[in-house]
Design a protein around this motif. Structure first.
Motif, short mmCIF file in Angstrom:
data_model
loop_
_atom_site.label_atom_id
_atom_site.label_comp_id
_atom_site.label_asym_id
_atom_site.label_seq_id
_atom_site.Cartn_x
_atom_site.Cartn_y
_atom_site.Cartn_z
N GLY A 136 -2.96 9.11 -17.35
CA GLY A 136 -2.72 10.53 -17.06
C GLY A 136 -3.61 11.00 -15.93
O GLY A 136 -3.15 11.64 -14.96
N MET A 137 -4.90 10.68 -16.02
CA MET A 137 -5.85 11.13 -14.99
C MET A 137 -5.55 10.46 -13.65
O MET A 137 -5.71 11.08 -12.59
CB MET A 137 -7.29 10.85 -15.43
N ALA A 138 -5.08 9.19 -13.68
CA ALA A 138 -4.76 8.50 -12.42
C ALA A 138 -3.57 9.19 -11.73
O ALA A 138 -3.57 9.36 -10.50
CB ALA A 138 -4.44 7.03 -12.67
N ILE A 139 -2.59 9.61 -12.51
CA ILE A 139 -1.45 10.34 -11.91
C ILE A 139 -1.97 11.63 -11.26
O ILE A 139 -1.64 11.94 -10.12
CB ILE A 139 -0.38 10.66 -12.99
N LEU A 140 -2.84 12.33 -12.00
CA LEU A 140 -3.34 13.60 -11.47
C LEU A 140 -4.26 13.40 -10.27
O LEU A 140 -4.25 14.20 -9.33
CB LEU A 140 -4.07 14.37 -12.59
N ALA A 141 -5.03 12.30 -10.27
CA ALA A 141 -5.91 12.01 -9.12
C ALA A 141 -5.06 11.78 -7.88
O ALA A 141 -5.37 12.28 -6.79
CB ALA A 141 -6.79 10.80 -9.42
N GLY A 142 -3.95 11.03 -8.03
CA GLY A 142 -3.05 10.82 -6.89
C GLY A 142 -2.46 12.14 -6.43
O GLY A 142 -2.46 12.45 -5.22
N ASP A 143 -1.99 12.94 -7.37
CA ASP A 143 -1.42 14.26 -7.02
C ASP A 143 -2.46 15.11 -6.29
O ASP A 143 -2.16 15.80 -5.31
CB ASP A 143 -0.97 15.02 -8.28
N GLY A 144 -3.70 15.07 -6.82
CA GLY A 144 -4.78 15.87 -6.23
C GLY A 144 -5.05 15.45 -4.78
O GLY A 144 -5.27 16.30 -3.91
N LEU A 145 -5.02 14.15 -4.53
CA LEU A 145 -5.27 13.66 -3.16
C LEU A 145 -4.13 14.06 -2.22
O LEU A 145 -4.37 14.39 -1.05
CB LEU A 145 -5.45 12.14 -3.16
N LEU A 146 -2.91 14.02 -2.73
CA LEU A 146 -1.77 14.42 -1.89
C LEU A 146 -1.88 15.90 -1.52
O LEU A 146 -1.70 16.29 -0.36
CB LEU A 146 -0.46 14.13 -2.64
N ALA A 147 -2.22 16.72 -2.52
CA ALA A 147 -2.37 18.16 -2.25
C ALA A 147 -3.54 18.41 -1.30
O ALA A 147 -3.43 19.23 -0.37
CB ALA A 147 -2.58 18.91 -3.56
N ALA A 148 -4.64 17.67 -1.50
CA ALA A 148 -5.81 17.85 -0.61
C ALA A 148 -5.42 17.52 0.83
O ALA A 148 -5.85 18.21 1.77
CB ALA A 148 -6.96 16.96 -1.08
N ALA A 149 -4.60 16.48 1.00
CA ALA A 149 -4.20 16.08 2.36
C ALA A 149 -3.50 17.24 3.06
O ALA A 149 -3.80 17.55 4.22
CB ALA A 149 -3.27 14.87 2.30
N PHE A 150 -2.60 17.91 2.35
CA PHE A 150 -1.86 18.99 3.01
C PHE A 150 -2.69 20.26 3.17
O PHE A 150 -2.47 21.05 4.09
CB PHE A 150 -0.50 19.20 2.32
N GLU A 151 -3.70 20.42 2.30
CA GLU A 151 -4.64 21.53 2.50
C GLU A 151 -5.43 21.28 3.79
O GLU A 151 -5.58 22.17 4.64
CB GLU A 151 -5.58 21.63 1.29
N ILE A 152 -5.89 20.03 3.96
CA ILE A 152 -6.64 19.68 5.18
C ILE A 152 -5.74 19.88 6.41
O ILE A 152 -6.15 20.47 7.41
CB ILE A 152 -7.14 18.21 5.11
N LEU A 153 -4.50 19.40 6.31
CA LEU A 153 -3.59 19.50 7.46
C LEU A 153 -3.28 20.96 7.81
O LEU A 153 -3.14 21.31 8.98
CB LEU A 153 -2.29 18.74 7.17
N SER A 154 -3.19 21.79 6.78
CA SER A 154 -2.89 23.21 7.07
C SER A 154 -4.04 23.83 7.85
O SER A 154 -3.84 24.70 8.69
CB SER A 154 -2.61 23.98 5.78
N GLU A 155 -5.26 23.34 7.59
CA GLU A 155 -6.42 23.87 8.32
C GLU A 155 -6.44 23.39 9.76
O GLU A 155 -7.12 23.96 10.61
CB GLU A 155 -7.72 23.49 7.59
N CYS A 156 -5.70 22.30 10.06
CA CYS A 156 -5.65 21.79 11.45
C CYS A 156 -4.81 22.69 12.34
O CYS A 156 -4.86 22.59 13.56
CB CYS A 156 -5.05 20.39 11.51
N LYS A 157 -3.98 23.52 11.72
CA LYS A 157 -3.13 24.47 12.46
C LYS A 157 -2.26 23.79 13.52
O LYS A 157 -2.15 24.25 14.65
CB LYS A 157 -3.98 25.58 13.08
#
Ligand code: GRG
Length: 295
Positions: free
Chosen positions: A116-137
């Protein structure tokens, strides 16, 4: 500069950026509180820091430099690409997918933190990636990376792969799986760095071709390592493709023809860079490294 020095200097820049980013994002009180999000943060950073080669972010940085851009400008997007790659590794290793025990030389995420935590860790990293990308503008780069990750890219390739299980594949079927599953994220790493660096249309076209060729070469090298590699260097099980009855290049073409195909792709990738000067030398050497790598 020798390619080993270049790779280790760039890897350090990526590692330092990721460490700073995730240290800052772990400071919130919700994470620190007992029963809070600290466990999720630990699972995310466990795989992120487990010692990958950082090839995708390094390609983004090298492509940015090849068109005269500054490394620092491409660093956040480069690190976002590594978060997406790490998400895919965590999910690919799950019992519902490849059910692997070893990755990057250490137990896979679900072996340590549970499924369960591994699924969420993967999801968390995917979301983090797009948060970082949104900051790149840079909406174009964000959209390119989303497309290369989703149904038209890596995730689509994983679906083709799942559906192909137990079927006899021809080379063209295998190539399609790999172009989507592995190739598109590698290609978009190159084109994202190039776009951030200010590539002109001709440069972008050439780098798109370079990325396409090395993306496929990367997968053939990966298939060869799964047969001939040393688990101490690859950090994952050798022979697992055969054990999972996976269609691979060595299985379909044989070892020698697979090596030849990887070398041909390397030549084509190098030719794509013909109009670039010495600023593209790291990209040329990375292509060679991808084909000859031992890990
Ligand atoms: C979305 C579940 C899901 C999967 C997508 C890319 C992918 C499909 C799965 C990753 C697993 C895998 C073995 C892919 C094939 C080649 C590949 C991407 C190998 C690992 O990449 P490296 O060698 O790894 O760059 P490091 O550890 O160095 O980052």
């Amino acid at each position: 500069m020798k390619i080993e020095q270049y790779l280790s200097a760039k890897k350090k820049q990526v590692d330092d950026w990721l460490q700073k980013y995730f240290a800052a994002s772990s400071d919130s009180s919700d994470r620190a509180a007992p029963g809070g999000l600290a466990a999720l943060h630990e699972a995310m950073t466990y795989s992120l820091n487990a010692g990958g080669k950082r090839i995708r972010p390094i390609l983004a940085l090298a492509a940015c430099e090849a068109v005269g851009g500054k490394t620092e400008a491409a660093l956040p997007a480069a690190c976002a690409l590594e978060c997406i790659h790490t998400f895919s590794l965590i999910h690919d290793d799950l019992p519902a997918m490849d059910n692997d025990d070893l990755r990057r030389g250490v137990p896979t995420n679900h072996k340590i933190f549970g499924e369960g935590m591994a699924i969420l860790a993967g999801d968390g990293l995917l979301a983090a990636a797009f948060e970082i990308l949104s900051e790149c503008k840079n909406v174009e780069v964000l959209r390119d990376i989303a497309a290369a990750t989703g149904p038209e890219g890596m995730i689509g390739g994983q679906v083709f792969d799942l559906k192909a299980e137990g079927k006899k594949l021809e080379e063209k079927d295998l190539e399609k799986i790999h172009r989507y599953k592995t190739g598109r994220l590698i290609q978009v790493s190159v084109t994202s760095g190039a776009k951030i660096g200010g590539a002109n249309p001709a440069q972008l076209e050439a780098l798109k071709k370079y990325g396409e060729k090395i993306g496929l070469a990367f997968q053939i090298a990966d298939d060869l390592l799964n047969v001939e590699g040393d688990a101490r260097q690859t950090g994952k099980g050798v022979g697992s493709d055969q054990a999972h009855q996976k269609a691979t290049y060595p299985k379909i073409l044989g070892l020698e023809a697979s090596r030849q195909k990887a070398r041909r792709l390397y030549d084509e990738a190098s030719s794509a860079l013909a109009d670039f000067g010495s600023r593209a030398d790291p990209l040329r050497q990375i292509a060679r490294f991808i084909v000859n790598r031992q890990s």
